[in-house]
Design an enzyme around this catalytic site. Structure first.
Site, mmCIF file in Angstrom:
data_model
loop_
_atom_site.group_PDB
_atom_site.id
_atom_site.type_symbol
_atom_site.label_atom_id
_atom_site.label_comp_id
_atom_site.label_asym_id
_atom_site.label_seq_id
_atom_site.Cartn_x
_atom_site.Cartn_y
_atom_site.Cartn_z
ATOM 1 N N CYS A 1 0.736 -1.322 -0.085
ATOM 2 C CA CYS A 1 0.027 -0.032 0.005
ATOM 3 C C CYS A 1 0.910 0.997 0.018
ATOM 4 C CB CYS A 1 -0.883 0.018 1.212
ATOM 5 S SG CYS A 1 -2.433 -1.306 0.989
ATOM 6 N N GLU B 1 2.788 2.948 2.398
ATOM 7 C CA GLU B 1 2.964 3.807 3.218
ATOM 8 C C GLU B 1 3.891 3.651 4.270
ATOM 9 O OE1 GLU B 1 -0.180 0.595 5.528
ATOM 10 O OE2 GLU B 1 0.512 1.308 3.320
#
Length: 739
Positions: free
Chosen positions: A408, A410
């Site tokens: 993702c 992050e």
């Protein structure tokens, strides 16, 4: 070892009487189908209070001071901390990651050291297995093997984690020439329940087995490790360094693999049978055989990872989250999804991104790909290695081991390193009377304890002990800022020029109150980590904060997902259920609209009317109305003042904004560490997961709902064990693991 910390029934009863969980419109249903574990002794799945007890006790007992005769004072202190955590999580002012909600406090956690971490990263290059739980018998622990990163990826995916992997040239160039083509036979005993289905995908009956002196025979045990070792053996036989006897025939016997539908103890769920593994092994062997006498490319390596991911999806985990990271000038990698046949077969299994630095300027072809299909994403390794929060300035090598990211995007990660996430819903926590600095301190301590898990892989143990990386996230950010400030964080733009290209740009203007709010909370996290690290005698965390995409966990609390804007002020949100799911009768009895799913057999689509937090505020903006420029600016705000890791964001854009993608990527090259973009579809697909509606439709649909699903479900008392989750959407880009 001393007796662990536990929460008393009296304490839990007091919390249940005084705290009301902040369930979103889909919250309790999402919890029940995703995180409530089966309790065999009670013949039902967990209730929320039981889940939170399990999760908190599983975490607090990771404190290493409990290993040896802890004092009564220490046990009392940790019990009080556990009680604060319980109250916080039970009320949904904050939650650990979905992975922790599912696994923490289980026997599986105690057996499997890697189980509490969401996602991982590995570099695809020859590596040693080291002192790991999985080491092929034909290798020394310190011997490098081509198979190792693929084994790491396969193992972590089967444990339910997501894996980012790098096929950048600097890694792929270290893989030696493919020396041999291997004659692979996969056999299954004729008496196996899986025999007919296995033959259909390429296996042969054991009676047809022809074994000679030049062949290697391996009978797989019915374990996760057996699957990994079979694939490792297949890969390593192709290379002379790990096949000194030059054996060129491999027989893999899958007769012992449990059949389709059999129960899987530990992680939970049911077995897929041997069929996905058979297909995977034959396909991977074909990739390698096609390169005999030559060298693997980045595309070949990504294909092998995707084929592994495909097999895991077909198995018990139901989603394998992968991110492939390639070189920014590798056109074959960038265009690999244009092969429609291979895309449909296996290349769908990863989101693909390219690694850049701040000097990179070739955004035109990347922007063109993004406008076409939303790929590739961007990962700026230069920023990740040399910056924490952007406001804190250049810090050479502050995170110098970074090579990639989780699926993702992050968390910047080193080879073998995992994410370690906890998220806070600041608006909800404040409404429940919490001091946010205390909440974020509790979050930091929770995540820090996870780093003391007994990790299965040597590369992970070593980098975790060094970095102790944590990722404390905030979610419902748009809800919080709009409610507290009365406006969004970006209050306008001013004209300026790029200092290098002299291109005209619009620089965002931020609400100074928002800067102060997030800065204070960042410092609270860092201070909590410093204090706890000193107490435990371990390294301070190399980085501390992030914004995760959220998704499933945000649905629990009914908050906006991470930094994302709500998809619409008013929505129909659709969730798919197996027809046998015991939640369906309760949902129908409460008046929720249901219809047969048009995409999947034996599946029902349930419609939930949802109103976004702040929908009536004149300054409310949704993903369908907020500009691409404001989304970039919001991500840059969080990267500058809050996150020292990265900010996961899927920026949505209208067709009319597509021509801004290139210039905005260039403008924010010194600020944004990773990003991805997708065209905004606005629910135009049939039975779309999210469909914007108007206020009148929302109110009409809401009036149709006449009961409380939790209460009706309890009255019907129709729980069922081990249902398959259907089409659970964790984040915009589909990159997150399912739990």
């Amino acid at each position: 070892m001393s007796e662990g910390i536990s929460l008393s029934a009296e304490f839990i009863d007091r919390v249940k009487a005084s705290v009301k969980p902040h369930w979103g419109k889909l919250g309790w249903v999402t919890y029940k189908r995703t995180y409530a574990r089966w309790l065999p002794e009670k013949g039902r799945s967990e209730n929320w209070d039981e889940t939170v007890k399990r999760v908190v006790e599983g975490n607090i007992n990771l404190d290493p001071r409990l290993q040896d005769s802890p004092s009564l004072e220490l046990k009392q202190s940790l019990t009080e901390e556990a009680e604060r955590l319980y109250k916080l999580i039970y009320g949904l002012g904050a939650t650990p990651s979905g992975r922790n909600l599912w696994i923490s406090g289980t026997d599986y956690q105690r057996r499997t050291g890697d189980s509490l971490n969401n996602c991982w990263f590995v570099a695809i290059r020859p590596q040693k297995y080291g002192d790991s739980k999985i080491v092929p018998s034909y290798l020394g622990k310190q011997e490098k093997a081509v198979s190792m990163p693929f084994s790491f990826l396969f193992d972590e995916l089967m444990k339910g984690g997501g894996v980012g992997f790098s096929v950048a040239r600097s890694n792929i160039s270290q893989i030696p020439r493919v020396d041999f083509a291997i004659d692979l036979q996969v056999v299954v005993d004729e008496s196996s329940e899986s025999y007919d289905a296995s033959v259909k995908v390429g296996a042969v009956g054991k009676n047809e087995l022809v074994q000679d002196a030049d062949s290697i025979y391996y009978r797989l045990p019915d374990t996760r490790e057996g699957w990994v070792l079979a694939n490792a053996l297949l890969i390593d036989l192709h290379f002379a360094q790990t096949n000194p006897d030059r054996k060129q025939k491999l027989i893999l016997d899958l007769s012992d693999i449990r059949p389709y539908g059999a129960e899987i103890h530990g992680f939970g769920g049911t077995a897929s049978g041997p069929m996905p593994l058979i297909s995977m092994l034959l396909d991977i062997n074909e990739v390698l055989n096609n390169k005999a006498g030559g060298r693997l490319t980045s595309v070949d390596a990504a294909d092998i990872c995707n084929l592994i991911g495909k097999a895991v999806v077909a198995g018990n985990v139901r989603r394998s989250a992968e991110l492939a990271l390639g070189s920014n000038d590798d056109q074959d990698f960038i265009s690999m999804k244009q092969d429609q046949e291979k895309l449909m077969h296996h290349r769908w299994a990863s989101n693909n991104s390219v690694a850049v630095d701040s000097a990179f300027s070739g955004y035109q072809p990347i922007a063109a790909g993004i406008r076409e299909n939303g790929e590739p994403g961007i990962v700026n390794l230069d920023l990740s290695k040399n910056y924490g929060r952007i406001v804190d300035g250049y810090q050479a090598g502050i995170d110098g081991d970074v090579e990639g990211t989780n699926p993702c995007g992050e968390i910047s990660l080193a080879n073998g390193e995992p994410c370690n996430l906890f998220e806070v819903f600041p608006l909800i926590a404040e409404e429940q009377g919490w001091d946010l600095q205390e909440v974020f301190a509790l979050a930091a301590r929770y995540a820090k304890r996870v780093t003391f898990s007994p990790y299965d892989w040597e590369i992970s143990r070593e980098i975790i002990q060094k970095n102790r990386r944590i990722g404390i996230s905030m979610s419902g950010i748009q809800d919080w800022l709009l409610t507290r400030l009365g406006n969004r964080v970006v209050t306008g733009f001013k004209d300026d020029f790029d200092p290098e290209t002299h291109e005209a740009i619009k620089v965002p203007v931020y609400d100074k109150r928002a800067i102060k709010m997030v800065d204070q909370l960042y410092k609270a996290v860092v201070k909590a980590d410093q204090d706890y690290s000193k107490t435990l005698g371990c390294n301070e965390s190399i980085k501390h904060t992030t914004v995760k995409p959220s998704g499933t966990v945000a649905k629990l609390a009914g908050a906006s997902e991470g930094m994302h804007f709500h998809y619409g002020a008013y929505l129909i949100q659709r969730i798919r259920f197996q027809n046998s799911d015991p939640l369906l009768p309760a949902l129908k009895a409460c008046g929720y609209r249901t219809e047969a799913d048009i995409y999947t057999e034996n599946t029902t689509c349930v419609e939930f009317p949802v109103k976004a937090v702040g929908a009536d505020n004149p300054n409310f903006a949704s993903a369908g109305t907020v500009s691409i420029a404001e989304q970039f600016a919001t991500q840059a705000f969080l990267q500058t003042y809050w996150s020292d890791n990265a900010v996961s964001c899927t920026i949505t854009f209208q067709d009319s904004e597509g021509d801004q993608v290139e210039s905005l990527l260039r403008q924010y090259r010194f600020i944004i560490k990773s990003t991805s973009l997708l065209p905004y579809f606005g629910g135009s697909l049939q039975q779309a997961p999210k469909e914007p509606i108007d206020k009148e439709t929302y109110e009409k649909r809401s009036q149709e709902i006449t009961g409380n699903v939790e209460e009706v479900f309890s009255q019907l008392n129709s729980d069922v064990k081990d249902l398959e989750l259907v089409d659970q959407t964790d984040c915009e880009g589909g990159a997150c693991p399912i739990k």
